[in-house]
Design a protein around this motif. Structure first.
Motif, PDB file in Angstrom:
ATOM      1  N   ASP A 235      47.280  56.651  -3.173  1.00  0.00           N
ATOM      2  CA  ASP A 235      46.988  56.148  -4.512  1.00  0.00           C
ATOM      3  C   ASP A 235      47.509  54.724  -4.640  1.00  0.00           C
ATOM      4  O   ASP A 235      47.908  54.102  -3.646  1.00  0.00           O
ATOM      5  N   LEU A 236      47.523  54.208  -5.849  1.00  0.00           N
ATOM      6  CA  LEU A 236      47.877  52.802  -6.042  1.00  0.00           C
ATOM      7  C   LEU A 236      49.365  52.534  -5.844  1.00  0.00           C
ATOM      8  O   LEU A 236      49.756  51.396  -5.584  1.00  0.00           O
ATOM      9  N   LEU A 237      50.194  53.542  -5.948  1.00  0.00           N
ATOM     10  CA  LEU A 237      51.605  53.359  -5.612  1.00  0.00           C
ATOM     11  C   LEU A 237      51.756  53.082  -4.118  1.00  0.00           C
ATOM     12  O   LEU A 237      52.579  52.264  -3.701  1.00  0.00           O
ATOM     13  N   ASP A 238      50.947  53.762  -3.307  1.00  0.00           N
ATOM     14  CA  ASP A 238      50.949  53.496  -1.877  1.00  0.00           C
ATOM     15  C   ASP A 238      50.439  52.091  -1.583  1.00  0.00           C
ATOM     16  O   ASP A 238      50.932  51.412  -0.667  1.00  0.00           O
ATOM     17  N   VAL A 239      49.439  51.644  -2.339  1.00  0.00           N
ATOM     18  CA  VAL A 239      48.937  50.272  -2.181  1.00  0.00           C
ATOM     19  C   VAL A 239      50.059  49.269  -2.414  1.00  0.00           C
ATOM     20  O   VAL A 239      50.254  48.330  -1.629  1.00  0.00           O
ATOM     21  N   ILE A 240      50.796  49.452  -3.477  1.00  0.00           N
ATOM     22  CA  ILE A 240      51.890  48.531  -3.788  1.00  0.00           C
ATOM     23  C   ILE A 240      52.943  48.552  -2.683  1.00  0.00           C
ATOM     24  O   ILE A 240      53.422  47.504  -2.237  1.00  0.00           O
ATOM     25  N   ARG A 241      53.274  49.744  -2.223  1.00  0.00           N
ATOM     26  CA  ARG A 241      54.284  49.861  -1.165  1.00  0.00           C
ATOM     27  C   ARG A 241      53.859  49.124   0.096  1.00  0.00           C
ATOM     28  O   ARG A 241      54.622  48.334   0.673  1.00  0.00           O
ATOM     29  N   GLU A 242      52.629  49.365   0.555  1.00  0.00           N
ATOM     30  CA  GLU A 242      52.184  48.790   1.815  1.00  0.00           C
ATOM     31  C   GLU A 242      51.875  47.306   1.697  1.00  0.00           C
ATOM     32  O   GLU A 242      52.216  46.515   2.580  1.00  0.00           O
ATOM     33  N   ALA A 243      51.213  46.914   0.605  1.00  0.00           N
ATOM     34  CA  ALA A 243      50.846  45.510   0.447  1.00  0.00           C
ATOM     35  C   ALA A 243      52.067  44.610   0.322  1.00  0.00           C
ATOM     36  O   ALA A 243      52.049  43.459   0.760  1.00  0.00           O
ATOM     37  N   ARG A 244      53.132  45.134  -0.270  1.00  0.00           N
ATOM     38  CA  ARG A 244      54.361  44.348  -0.435  1.00  0.00           C
ATOM     39  C   ARG A 244      55.373  44.607   0.687  1.00  0.00           C
ATOM     40  O   ARG A 244      56.415  43.970   0.739  1.00  0.00           O
ATOM     41  N   GLY A 245      55.065  45.540   1.587  1.00  0.00           N
ATOM     42  CA  GLY A 245      55.976  45.829   2.687  1.00  0.00           C
ATOM     43  C   GLY A 245      57.296  46.412   2.238  1.00  0.00           C
ATOM     44  O   GLY A 245      58.353  46.127   2.808  1.00  0.00           O
ATOM     45  N   LEU A 246      57.264  47.269   1.214  1.00  0.00           N
ATOM     46  CA  LEU A 246      58.483  47.854   0.652  1.00  0.00           C
ATOM     47  C   LEU A 246      58.834  49.133   1.398  1.00  0.00           C
ATOM     48  O   LEU A 246      57.989  49.998   1.597  1.00  0.00           O
ATOM     49  N   SER A 247      60.088  49.275   1.793  1.00  0.00           N
ATOM     50  CA  SER A 247      60.495  50.445   2.562  1.00  0.00           C
ATOM     51  C   SER A 247      61.127  51.528   1.700  1.00  0.00           C
ATOM     52  O   SER A 247      61.229  52.681   2.126  1.00  0.00           O
ATOM     53  N   HIS A 248      61.574  51.198   0.489  1.00  0.00           N
ATOM     54  CA  HIS A 248      62.210  52.172  -0.396  1.00  0.00           C
ATOM     55  C   HIS A 248      61.377  52.353  -1.653  1.00  0.00           C
ATOM     56  O   HIS A 248      60.928  51.377  -2.266  1.00  0.00           O
ATOM     57  N   PHE A 249      61.200  53.606  -2.059  1.00  0.00           N
ATOM     58  CA  PHE A 249      60.344  53.863  -3.199  1.00  0.00           C
ATOM     59  C   PHE A 249      60.941  53.378  -4.516  1.00  0.00           C
ATOM     60  O   PHE A 249      60.218  53.136  -5.477  1.00  0.00           O
ATOM     61  N   THR A 250      62.244  53.221  -4.547  1.00  0.00           N
ATOM     62  CA  THR A 250      62.832  52.636  -5.754  1.00  0.00           C
ATOM     63  C   THR A 250      62.323  51.219  -5.957  1.00  0.00           C
ATOM     64  O   THR A 250      62.119  50.777  -7.092  1.00  0.00           O
ATOM     65  N   ASP A 251      62.098  50.506  -4.847  1.00  0.00           N
ATOM     66  CA  ASP A 251      61.539  49.159  -4.949  1.00  0.00           C
ATOM     67  C   ASP A 251      60.074  49.200  -5.378  1.00  0.00           C
ATOM     68  O   ASP A 251      59.601  48.324  -6.109  1.00  0.00           O
ATOM     69  N   VAL A 252      59.357  50.221  -4.909  1.00  0.00           N
ATOM     70  CA  VAL A 252      57.959  50.382  -5.318  1.00  0.00           C
ATOM     71  C   VAL A 252      57.873  50.605  -6.819  1.00  0.00           C
ATOM     72  O   VAL A 252      57.037  50.032  -7.514  1.00  0.00           O
ATOM     73  N   VAL A 253      58.766  51.451  -7.325  1.00  0.00           N
ATOM     74  CA  VAL A 253      58.793  51.730  -8.761  1.00  0.00           C
ATOM     75  C   VAL A 253      59.045  50.459  -9.552  1.00  0.00           C
ATOM     76  O   VAL A 253      58.362  50.169 -10.539  1.00  0.00           O
ATOM     77  N   ALA A 254      60.028  49.704  -9.119  1.00  0.00           N
ATOM     78  CA  ALA A 254      60.365  48.476  -9.827  1.00  0.00           C
ATOM     79  C   ALA A 254      59.183  47.514  -9.833  1.00  0.00           C
ATOM     80  O   ALA A 254      58.883  46.882 -10.847  1.00  0.00           O
ATOM     81  N   GLU A 255      58.491  47.422  -8.702  1.00  0.00           N
ATOM     82  CA  GLU A 255      57.325  46.544  -8.614  1.00  0.00           C
ATOM     83  C   GLU A 255      56.205  47.033  -9.533  1.00  0.00           C
ATOM     84  O   GLU A 255      55.581  46.240 -10.253  1.00  0.00           O
ATOM     85  N   ALA A 256      55.953  48.356  -9.533  1.00  0.00           N
ATOM     86  CA  ALA A 256      54.897  48.916 -10.373  1.00  0.00           C
ATOM     87  C   ALA A 256      55.212  48.730 -11.848  1.00  0.00           C
ATOM     88  O   ALA A 256      54.340  48.375 -12.655  1.00  0.00           O
ATOM     89  N   GLU A 257      56.467  48.958 -12.221  1.00  0.00           N
ATOM     90  CA  GLU A 257      56.857  48.794 -13.623  1.00  0.00           C
ATOM     91  C   GLU A 257      56.756  47.342 -14.059  1.00  0.00           C
ATOM     92  O   GLU A 257      56.382  47.054 -15.202  1.00  0.00           O
ATOM     93  N   MET A 258      57.064  46.435 -13.136  1.00  0.00           N
ATOM     94  CA  MET A 258      56.928  45.019 -13.466  1.00  0.00           C
ATOM     95  C   MET A 258      55.458  44.660 -13.677  1.00  0.00           C
ATOM     96  O   MET A 258      55.104  43.936 -14.609  1.00  0.00           O
ATOM     97  N   PHE A 259      54.573  45.200 -12.821  1.00  0.00           N
ATOM     98  CA  PHE A 259      53.148  44.933 -12.977  1.00  0.00           C
ATOM     99  C   PHE A 259      52.635  45.480 -14.307  1.00  0.00           C
ATOM    100  O   PHE A 259      51.855  44.821 -15.008  1.00  0.00           O
TER     101      PHE A 259
ATOM    102  N   THR B  44      63.068  52.551 -15.559  1.00  0.00           N
ATOM    103  CA  THR B  44      63.676  53.843 -15.876  1.00  0.00           C
ATOM    104  C   THR B  44      64.204  54.476 -14.608  1.00  0.00           C
ATOM    105  O   THR B  44      63.502  54.563 -13.600  1.00  0.00           O
ATOM    106  N   SER B  45      65.437  54.942 -14.641  1.00  0.00           N
ATOM    107  CA  SER B  45      66.019  55.597 -13.475  1.00  0.00           C
ATOM    108  C   SER B  45      65.301  56.894 -13.168  1.00  0.00           C
ATOM    109  O   SER B  45      65.218  57.327 -12.020  1.00  0.00           O
ATOM    110  N   GLN B  46      64.754  57.556 -14.210  1.00  0.00           N
ATOM    111  CA  GLN B  46      64.051  58.820 -14.000  1.00  0.00           C
ATOM    112  C   GLN B  46      62.828  58.622 -13.121  1.00  0.00           C
ATOM    113  O   GLN B  46      62.598  59.378 -12.181  1.00  0.00           O
ATOM    114  N   SER B  47      62.029  57.592 -13.423  1.00  0.00           N
ATOM    115  CA  SER B  47      60.836  57.377 -12.619  1.00  0.00           C
ATOM    116  C   SER B  47      61.198  56.943 -11.211  1.00  0.00           C
ATOM    117  O   SER B  47      60.526  57.295 -10.250  1.00  0.00           O
ATOM    118  N   LYS B  48      62.288  56.209 -11.050  1.00  0.00           N
ATOM    119  CA  LYS B  48      62.721  55.814  -9.707  1.00  0.00           C
ATOM    120  C   LYS B  48      63.099  57.035  -8.886  1.00  0.00           C
ATOM    121  O   LYS B  48      62.722  57.167  -7.721  1.00  0.00           O
TER     122      LYS B  48
END
Length: 345
Positions: free
Chosen positions: A72-96, A102-106
């Motif tokens: 899904d699009l969370l995977d797109v964000i992870r791979e396109a940005r080269g993020l290795s930790h999902f907490t970073d993916v969350v932060a990127e998605a929330e910023m977009f 939110t710590s819960q979503s992380k």
């Protein structure tokens, strides 16, 4: 907590086209889909992202027809940005999405990694392991046809007789011979692979739309030739890098596979001098400038090696090895001429 992860994915799906334009900028819209080379934003046509809900599935879901990867699009964000930790993916998605962090979503998305789509690193390692060394294969023929004779320390290259190729999501899978290059980190771990599909006789690349494709985590990593030393060279393409190695057979080298990845290549510990093997085009110039700045900031000496023509493989094939030797000799640091250069053929 999983509900929070799904909600974040649903919010992204409502803006699927905007997400694709931002994170998969190398692609373009085709009807109700966004089409691009792969989830790491490589130009091409094998990956499709659904932009609208339909009978075939919800918006935001994607499939790479060439590799079988999906997500899904969370995977797109992870791979396109080269993020290795999902907490970073969350932060990127929330910023977009301009959402408060939110710590819960992380935490939910961190747990979600246990259920994520097929790991491309595992797939890359399996494909590399299934291939064979290149001596006596059409990979060796292909490289020698391009004037490349320095094939020592080429364990990062392998040959696969039947590497699957699919032109697009609706095309038929074809098993074709291919050169498989292992993309490794500084510890030698395979993080991805690069495939070059070849003609059956090795005379050139296969007559297909996209004969080169990569898979896995490429950012910072490279296809490596020779052991780590205090001096190394880094370039874009495999053939370009090996062309320089034909003249400098003892110099450790790394092929980053693209201008963008060359600019981001990681520096091994103990490195003091970096030769930048540039291509003569705007992307090569930009990568050169970025890499010089990074090297200088790290306290490294950066020296640019420039071809006479478009790239060093063109120099080798068009001008010959003697001209290549002469052109490189005058660009090297004096102490590196005798250390690395092939002084006689």
């Amino acid at each position: 907590m999983m509900d929070a992860a799904h909600e974040l994915a649903r919010r992204l799906a409502r803006q699927a086209e905007a997400v694709c334009r931002h994170y998969l900028s190398a692609g373009r819209r085709q009807g109700h889909y966004w089409q691009v080379g792969d989830v790491r934003n490589t130009p091409g046509r094998s990956m499709f992202v659904r932009l609208r809900n339909s009978a075939k599935g919800p918006a935001g879901k994607w499939t790479d027809a060439a590799t079988g990867e999906h997500g899904d699009l969370l995977d797109v964000i992870r791979e396109a940005r080269g993020l290795s930790h999902f907490t970073d993916v969350v932060a990127e998605a929330e910023m977009f999405l301009r959402l408060p962090s939110t710590s819960q979503s992380k935490e939910a998305l961190h747990r979600r990694t246990q259920c994520s789509s097929r790991d491309p690193v595992i797939s890359a390692r399996r494909l590399f392991a299934a291939a064979q060394p290149i001596p006596g294969t059409i990979v060796e023929t292909y490289l020698r046809n391009r004037g490349i004779t320095a094939l020592h320390d080429s364990g990062s290259l392998r040959f696969h007789q039947r590497c699957y190729y699919r032109p697009d999501a609706h095309g038929l899978i074809q098993p074709l011979p291919a050169m498989i290059a292992g993309v490794t980190d500084l510890r030698g771990r395979i993080m991805g692979i690069h495939r070059t599909w070849l003609a059956p006789d090795g005379a050139g690349k296969a007559a297909i739309a996209t004969p080169r494709r990569a898979m896995g985590y490429l950012l910072g990593h490279a296809v490596r030739f020779g052991g780590t030393d205090d001096v190394m060279a880094a370039g874009e393409g495999i053939e370009t890098t090996l062309s320089v190695r034909t003249a400098l057979p003892n110099l450790p080298m790394a092929a980053a596979l693209s201008a963008a990845h060359l600019a981001a290549i990681a520096f091994p510990p103990g490195l003091r001098r970096l030769y930048i093997v540039r291509d003569s085009d705007p992307a090569g110039d930009k990568a050169r400038d970025s890499l010089i700045a990074r090297a200088n900031a790290a306290g490294l000496e950066a020296i640019v090696l420039s071809p006479a023509l478009g790239d060093f493989n063109e120099d080798l094939q068009t001008l010959g090895v003697d001209a290549l030797l002469a052109g490189l000799r005058c660009q090297l640091a004096p102490e590196d001429v005798s250390r690395f250069m092939m002084l006689s053929r």
